[in-house]
Design a protein around this motif. Structure first.
Motif: not given
Length: 380
Positions: A62-63, A107-111, A303-304
């Motif tokens: 998830k993260k 960070f790229f995932g923006g979660t 995804r990102f």
């Protein structure tokens, strides 16, 4: 002369005596207390958070948007280059290489908010920005290995078969899709060292060529000032993929584009006003065959998450980041990474600007498309 020397030695002895008397009367217990207090202030450093060990698989996916196994693959691919290109600021902060890669991809995932990502990995937001740029630069340097059009005859044939399987449209070797990403330009002069100051926003225009398996095969990134009023056709006309088709590198193969692009002898778009059943059949096949490009774009953005928000920095750093994310997306597709649920309803992709070509209604390029329709979609 000898008397003067004797007198100088006497003065030196007096100074030594005074120093000794001062040392005798010092409060040594107070000095020792101050030293102990200073020692107590130095707290033992806690070990850094290790998500690979401290998070379960579901929470990790998830993260970090990847399974742990696939994340280990990425770390192995990137680690050596980061160790070679080890900047001095990172040495002082002592952030382990593996943790740099993990924090950058999270960070790229923006979660979550970037500040939370930085705190979770025990670094400042300033250090987090440096880490993500370094990881993106290393990943983007490997783009030619992971983002490429098919080169051999067998690769080209395999890609065409995968498209033809969808709706029996032959000769297709890729589908073109375009979008924009917001870029907040960093103000280097106003940079304070604690937070990233920004001045103005730009739209970065992206063009992807996707295959039927939702991989990005070609990527073009440009700023608005490079483009004319008709953004979509202009972006395609400046792209490397157009030049490669004009040089007959993919002779006998075609690309698919949507209504925002101009039809050409190798780029086929839908018929705007179909007049017969053959054109209707062509449009239906075009829609089904073009759909993987739309899905590819949406999988990539989901995804990102930073792609749907805002990139921060210079245009050069933004290009590195976008290229790195395309490379990471292709890895996920190749490894069948299940970290994002592909069954969830995808947002509907819409082109940025619908720009229709001017001029005659039936051009030489449109005649090529008409011949293609007559050959492969004739209703007779």
């Amino acid at each position: 002369m000898d008397d003067i020397k004797i007198f100088q030695r006497f003065l030196k002895d007096v100074r030594h005596l005074r120093d000794f008397e001062y040392f005798k009367h010092l409060d040594h217990s107070r000095i020792n207390r101050n030293k102990r207090r200073q020692i107590c202030k130095v707290k033992p450093r806690r070990p850094r958070f290790n998500p690979m060990e401290e998070m379960n698989e579901i929470e990790f996916r998830k993260k970090y948007r990847y399974t742990k196994e696939n994340m280990r693959r990425i770390i192995e691919i990137v680690r050596d280059d980061l160790e070679v290109d080890y900047y001095e600021p990172m040495k002082r902060n002592q952030v382990p290489i593996d943790l740099q890669i993990l924090s950058a991809i999270r960070f790229f995932g923006g979660t979550e908010h970037p500040q939370l990502t930085a705190m979770a990995h025990g670094v400042s937001l300033h250090t987090m920005a440096k880490i993500t740029r370094r990881v993106a630069a290393v990943l983007s340097s490997k783009a030619s290995r992971y983002i490429r059009m098919p080169a051999t005859l067998s690769e080209k044939e395999r890609m065409m078969r995968s498209f033809q399987y969808l709706s029996n449209m032959p000769q297709v070797i890729g589908a073109v899709v375009q979008t924009t990403v917001r870029l907040q330009l960093e103000n280097r002069g106003g940079y304070s060292g604690t937070e990233l100051a920004a001045t103005n926003e730009e739209l970065v225009h992206l063009q992807l060529v996707a295959d039927a398996e939702h991989k990005i095969r070609d990527l073009d990134i440009r700023l608005p000032e490079e483009l004319g009023h008709n953004t979509a056709p202009e972006l395609f006309s400046l792209s490397r993929i157009k030049e490669r088709f004009e040089q007959n590198e993919f002779r006998g193969r075609i690309l698919l584009g949507n209504e925002s692009l101009s039809c050409s002898h190798f780029l086929f778009t839908p018929v705007r006003n179909p007049k017969n059943k053959s054109e209707d059949l062509y449009n239906q096949a075009h829609s089904v065959t073009y759909a993987p490009a739309v899905k590819c774009l949406n999988y990539w953005i989901r995804r990102f998450g930073i792609l749907s928000r805002e990139l921060l920095g210079t245009f050069g750093s933004a290009k590195h980041t976008i290229t790195a994310l395309a490379l990471l997306h292709n890895m996920a597709m190749e490894w069948n990474d299940p970290s994002i649920d592909s069954d969830i309803s995808l947002p509907i992709y819409k082109p940025n600007i619908f720009c229709y070509a001017n001029g005659a209604t039936i051009s030489e390029e449109q005649r090529n498309r008409n011949e293609f329709i007559k050959t492969h979609f004739s209703s007779n």
